[in-house]
Enzyme design. Structure first.
Site, PDB file in Angstrom:
ATOM      1  N   ASP A 106       0.863  -1.185   0.000  1.00  0.00           N
ATOM      2  CA  ASP A 106       0.000   0.000   0.000  1.00  0.00           C
ATOM      3  C   ASP A 106       0.893   1.226   0.000  1.00  0.00           C
ATOM      4  O   ASP A 106       1.936   1.243   0.660  1.00  0.00           O
ATOM      5  CB  ASP A 106      -0.909   0.005   1.231  1.00  0.00           C
ATOM      6  CG  ASP A 106      -1.995  -1.064   1.166  1.00  0.00           C
ATOM      7  OD1 ASP A 106      -2.417  -1.402   0.044  1.00  0.00           O
ATOM      8  OD2 ASP A 106      -2.414  -1.540   2.223  1.00  0.00           O
ATOM      9  N   ASP A 116      -6.913  -1.007  -4.736  1.00  0.00           N
ATOM     10  CA  ASP A 116      -7.927  -0.740  -3.708  1.00  0.00           C
ATOM     11  C   ASP A 116      -8.857   0.393  -4.135  1.00  0.00           C
ATOM     12  O   ASP A 116     -10.078   0.303  -3.977  1.00  0.00           O
ATOM     13  CB  ASP A 116      -7.270  -0.336  -2.383  1.00  0.00           C
ATOM     14  CG  ASP A 116      -6.421  -1.429  -1.765  1.00  0.00           C
ATOM     15  OD1 ASP A 116      -6.686  -2.613  -2.028  1.00  0.00           O
ATOM     16  OD2 ASP A 116      -5.489  -1.084  -1.016  1.00  0.00           O
TER      17      ASP A 116
END
EC number: 3.4.23.36
Length: 186
Positions: free
Chosen positions: A128, A150
């Site tokens: 991430d 995401d």
């Protein structure tokens, strides 16, 4: 072999899924190469958006991070993989999706594949790298870090839900067969 209009309408959005996978993985490669793990790199608009390098072994919001490796692989790897196959299967099996829904499903497929690649090929978990200031909303000073996959999954999921609600409202606003004597009138 010439594709029919319906086949084209199904296949063209899937190129977007491929594009999502490529963009997501390229961005992760760049972050992995240029931003040291557990640090912040580039800042955008002051401190509003930061490019960070963190790994998430859990699902969204690190849900499931405490599971043992076998269970985590099953719940966060194998089950989503099966779900992805079912989504792709239903995508090709039905003609019921409108164009917006096809594009949204394709985005979800692309984002899902992007994260599954990480889940299976990155030993540290899903990379991430987007970190956004959230000003204390919902108790978050900063939103949990996320990635392109995401963002696409969430955006397309929301778009899909909205399109289903809109579609349902349009269908329910039609008079029933009982009200029209078996004939739909608009």
């Amino acid at each position: 072999m010439k594709l029919t209009r319906i086949q084209k309408e199904k296949w063209i959005p899937l190129f977007a899924a491929g594009l999502v996978v490529v963009l997501d993985q390229c961005a992760k490669l760049l972050v992995g190469a240029y931003v040291p793990t557990n640090t912040s790199g580039v800042r955008v608009l002051g401190d509003f958006v930061r490019i960070v390098h963190v790994y998430n072994v859990g699902a969204a919001f690190s849900i499931g991070h405490q599971l043992n490796q076998v269970l985590r692989t099953l719940v966060l790897g194998i089950v989503p993989l099966i779900i992805m196959f079912l989504i792709v299967f239903s995508y090709f099996r039905t003609d019921a999706f409108c164009p917006v829904q096809r594009w949204a499903v394709s985005g979800i497929i692309g984002g899902g594949i992007g994260n599954l690649i990480d889940r299976f090929l990155r030993p540290n978990g899903v990379l991430d790298f987007i970190d956004v200031k959230f000003f204390g909303i919902f108790g978050f000073e900063r939103w949990p870090a996320f990635n392109i996959a995401d963002a696409v999954i969430m955006t397309c999921g929301l778009l899909l839900i909205i399109s289903f609600i809109k579609q349902e409202k349009e269908i329910s606003s039609q008079p029933s067969c009982n009200e029209t004597g078996g004939v739909f009138r608009t």
